[in-house]
Design a protein around this motif. Structure first.
Motif, PDB file in Angstrom:
ATOM      1  N   ARG A   1     -78.250  36.149-104.371  1.00  0.00           N
ATOM      2  CA  ARG A   1     -76.836  36.059-104.709  1.00  0.00           C
ATOM      3  C   ARG A   1     -76.642  35.034-105.827  1.00  0.00           C
ATOM      4  O   ARG A   1     -77.369  34.050-105.910  1.00  0.00           O
ATOM      5  CB  ARG A   1     -75.995  35.641-103.484  1.00  0.00           C
ATOM      6  N   GLU A   2     -75.671  35.281-106.656  1.00  0.00           N
ATOM      7  CA  GLU A   2     -75.398  34.352-107.741  1.00  0.00           C
ATOM      8  C   GLU A   2     -74.869  33.041-107.171  1.00  0.00           C
ATOM      9  O   GLU A   2     -73.975  33.034-106.313  1.00  0.00           O
ATOM     10  CB  GLU A   2     -74.377  34.943-108.706  1.00  0.00           C
ATOM     11  N   VAL A   3     -75.415  31.939-107.634  1.00  0.00           N
ATOM     12  CA  VAL A   3     -74.951  30.620-107.205  1.00  0.00           C
ATOM     13  C   VAL A   3     -74.167  29.991-108.359  1.00  0.00           C
ATOM     14  O   VAL A   3     -74.689  29.814-109.457  1.00  0.00           O
ATOM     15  CB  VAL A   3     -76.120  29.706-106.797  1.00  0.00           C
ATOM     16  N   LEU A   4     -72.917  29.678-108.069  1.00  0.00           N
ATOM     17  CA  LEU A   4     -72.007  29.077-109.041  1.00  0.00           C
ATOM     18  C   LEU A   4     -71.555  27.729-108.499  1.00  0.00           C
ATOM     19  O   LEU A   4     -71.324  27.593-107.297  1.00  0.00           O
ATOM     20  CB  LEU A   4     -70.814  30.007-109.257  1.00  0.00           C
ATOM     21  N   ALA A   5     -71.434  26.744-109.370  1.00  0.00           N
ATOM     22  CA  ALA A   5     -70.954  25.429-108.932  1.00  0.00           C
ATOM     23  C   ALA A   5     -70.013  24.845-109.967  1.00  0.00           C
ATOM     24  O   ALA A   5     -70.327  24.826-111.160  1.00  0.00           O
ATOM     25  CB  ALA A   5     -72.115  24.471-108.688  1.00  0.00           C
ATOM     26  N   ARG A   6     -68.862  24.395-109.507  1.00  0.00           N
ATOM     27  CA  ARG A   6     -67.961  23.612-110.350  1.00  0.00           C
ATOM     28  C   ARG A   6     -68.410  22.159-110.281  1.00  0.00           C
ATOM     29  O   ARG A   6     -68.547  21.594-109.194  1.00  0.00           O
ATOM     30  CB  ARG A   6     -66.511  23.758-109.887  1.00  0.00           C
ATOM     31  N   ILE A   7     -68.649  21.556-111.464  1.00  0.00           N
ATOM     32  CA  ILE A   7     -69.228  20.222-111.529  1.00  0.00           C
ATOM     33  C   ILE A   7     -68.350  19.330-112.393  1.00  0.00           C
ATOM     34  O   ILE A   7     -68.031  19.681-113.535  1.00  0.00           O
ATOM     35  CB  ILE A   7     -70.646  20.255-112.127  1.00  0.00           C
ATOM     36  N   MET A   8     -67.947  18.193-111.858  1.00  0.00           N
ATOM     37  CA  MET A   8     -67.202  17.218-112.662  1.00  0.00           C
ATOM     38  C   MET A   8     -68.071  16.719-113.802  1.00  0.00           C
ATOM     39  O   MET A   8     -69.241  16.377-113.588  1.00  0.00           O
ATOM     40  CB  MET A   8     -66.745  16.055-111.784  1.00  0.00           C
ATOM     41  N   CYS A   9     -67.509  16.682-115.009  1.00  0.00           N
ATOM     42  CA  CYS A   9     -68.290  16.343-116.187  1.00  0.00           C
ATOM     43  C   CYS A   9     -67.507  15.397-117.092  1.00  0.00           C
ATOM     44  O   CYS A   9     -66.376  15.709-117.499  1.00  0.00           O
ATOM     45  CB  CYS A   9     -68.664  17.614-116.946  1.00  0.00           C
ATOM     46  N   PHE A  10     -68.086  14.246-117.394  1.00  0.00           N
ATOM     47  CA  PHE A  10     -67.502  13.242-118.279  1.00  0.00           C
ATOM     48  C   PHE A  10     -68.474  13.023-119.431  1.00  0.00           C
ATOM     49  O   PHE A  10     -69.593  12.542-119.219  1.00  0.00           O
ATOM     50  CB  PHE A  10     -67.294  11.918-117.543  1.00  0.00           C
ATOM     51  N   VAL A  11     -68.078  13.379-120.637  1.00  0.00           N
ATOM     52  CA  VAL A  11     -68.966  13.262-121.794  1.00  0.00           C
ATOM     53  C   VAL A  11     -68.610  12.007-122.587  1.00  0.00           C
ATOM     54  O   VAL A  11     -67.438  11.774-122.918  1.00  0.00           O
ATOM     55  CB  VAL A  11     -68.859  14.507-122.697  1.00  0.00           C
ATOM     56  N   ASP A  12     -69.640  11.205-122.896  1.00  0.00           N
ATOM     57  CA  ASP A  12     -69.476  10.018-123.749  1.00  0.00           C
ATOM     58  C   ASP A  12     -68.399   9.063-123.243  1.00  0.00           C
ATOM     59  O   ASP A  12     -67.509   8.641-123.996  1.00  0.00           O
ATOM     60  CB  ASP A  12     -69.142  10.442-125.186  1.00  0.00           C
ATOM     61  N   GLN A  13     -68.476   8.711-121.968  1.00  0.00           N
ATOM     62  CA  GLN A  13     -67.515   7.771-121.394  1.00  0.00           C
ATOM     63  C   GLN A  13     -68.256   6.671-120.648  1.00  0.00           C
ATOM     64  O   GLN A  13     -69.350   6.908-120.125  1.00  0.00           O
ATOM     65  CB  GLN A  13     -66.546   8.497-120.454  1.00  0.00           C
ATOM     66  N   PRO A  14     -67.694   5.463-120.579  1.00  0.00           N
ATOM     67  CA  PRO A  14     -68.383   4.343-119.919  1.00  0.00           C
ATOM     68  C   PRO A  14     -68.726   4.678-118.469  1.00  0.00           C
ATOM     69  O   PRO A  14     -67.865   5.123-117.703  1.00  0.00           O
ATOM     70  CB  PRO A  14     -67.362   3.204-120.011  1.00  0.00           C
ATOM     71  N   ARG A  15     -69.968   4.435-118.115  1.00  0.00           N
ATOM     72  CA  ARG A  15     -70.447   4.849-116.790  1.00  0.00           C
ATOM     73  C   ARG A  15     -69.658   4.186-115.658  1.00  0.00           C
ATOM     74  O   ARG A  15     -69.338   4.827-114.658  1.00  0.00           O
ATOM     75  CB  ARG A  15     -71.938   4.521-116.657  1.00  0.00           C
ATOM     76  N   ASP A  16     -69.333   2.919-115.802  1.00  0.00           N
ATOM     77  CA  ASP A  16     -68.597   2.225-114.741  1.00  0.00           C
ATOM     78  C   ASP A  16     -67.207   2.827-114.553  1.00  0.00           C
ATOM     79  O   ASP A  16     -66.735   2.992-113.418  1.00  0.00           O
ATOM     80  CB  ASP A  16     -68.477   0.731-115.066  1.00  0.00           C
TER      81      ASP A  16
END
Length: 341
Positions: free
Chosen positions: A219-234
């Protein structure tokens, strides 16, 4: 009594994963793109389509109606696969779910996928004022009725939680609507393996993907993933901690996170919520859990992490693009930066 099968569409879908054009890997984004409205999100979707994205999946929680957004996206794009992840099985009767899916399939010209799940007691009972009872059975019966209705059958169904008499869609979809299940636990994953075309995940690390892929092979596995590009890790960790905390109060998500190797965290956050101590819940979430569930870093680092999810068995990563300062320009740039991931 279960509804009869229809010869046009198999009751149990073929196990093969749907492939995008030319065999390119799937890459999606979550719609509406916060903080943009529906009209702006449709404009973003057209741009994403040109950039090479294959999917746009609508998140329905407490904002816009999922079928309305999916239909708008379907009309304004020509290639994106449009999905909903997910429609709660309680908030609409199955006949109405089938009607919404039929409309979205028409609007997209056959590119629509329907995600169904149990949602949570907070949403179903608190927000909607409905009884959250027997979620596994409710989802199973909803899938059976909706599939039969989308097949064009006249539905007479008497189940444990649902009763439908004499319903038939006036215009059943010309193209079969794939059904995905929001499945986190073993029973729902087993149901997805038996009755659905795919599994829709949220708050999954690579380990969570491996759990789903093993439980629902083919079966196809799909996941919605929170993504923050080029932002301070803290800043990202603090922002994500606030987003994740209430989900861990939901028993299904709490168990799923525990199964991914964070048993002590899940136990501590669950206890904090039972004591109505949100601050303690936040404090109990370590950076390690956030780093496991959230993609963050430079565009290159984010692309590497997406590749890691694919290696774990993820067929369709769906980026939930976020920004700690809600910068609209930065979110648009993130969409462009990860287009080739």
């Amino acid at each position: 009594m279960a509804p009869p099968a229809d010869s046009r569409h198999p009751t149990h879908p073929a196990p093969a994963v749907q492939q995008p054009p030319a065999g390119q890997p799937r890459l999606g984004f979550t719609a509406p793109v916060f903080p943009f409205d529906v009209r702006e999100t449709c404009e973003i979707a057209r741009a994403a389509e040109d950039l090479g994205y294959t999917d746009a999946w609508v998140a329905e929680v407490g904002g816009t109606d999922g079928f309305a957004v999916a239909s708008a996206l379907g009309v304004t794009t020509s290639k994106l696969r449009i999905g909903i992840a997910i429609v709660p099985a309680y908030s609409r009767p199955p006949a109405l779910i089938a009607m919404g899916a039929a409309a979205a399939q028409q609007a997209s010209g056959g590119r629509f996928c329907l995600g169904i799940g149990a949602s949570s007691p907070a949403i179903v009972e608190g927000w909607m004022g409905l009884a959250y009872e027997r979620p596994f059975v409710r989802v199973k019966e909803t899938v059976e009725v909706v599939r039969s209705a989308l097949n064009g059958d006249k539905v007479d169904y008497s189940g444990e939680t649902l009763h439908v008499k004499g319903f038939r869609l006036e215009a059943p979809p010309e193209h079969r609507v794939p059904i995905f299940l929001a499945a986190l636990g073993p029973r729902m994953l087993s149901l997805a393996a038996e009755r659905a075309d795919g599994v829709a995940l949220f708050l999954a690390s690579e380990e969570g993907v491996r759990i789903a892929a093993k439980a629902a092979p083919g079966r196809e596995v799909l996941a919605r993933i929170m993504c923050f590009v080029d932002q301070p890790r803290d800043e990202v960790r603090e922002f994500a901690r606030w987003l994740i905390n209430p989900y861990l109060a939901v028993p299904g998500y709490n168990r799923f996170v525990a199964e991914q190797g964070f048993e002590d965290v899940a136990r501590a956050v669950g206890e904090a919520w039972r004591n109505r101590d949100r601050k303690a819940g936040l404090a109990a979430i370590p950076d390690e859990l956030i780093d496991a569930l959230v993609i963050n870093g430079s565009p290159g680092e984010c692309a590497e992490r997406i590749a890691s999810f694919r290696d774990a068995g993820l067929d369709t990563p769906v980026m939930m693009f976020l920004h700690t300062k809600l910068s609209r320009d930065a979110i648009k740039k993130s969409l462009t930066d990860l287009a080739t991931a």
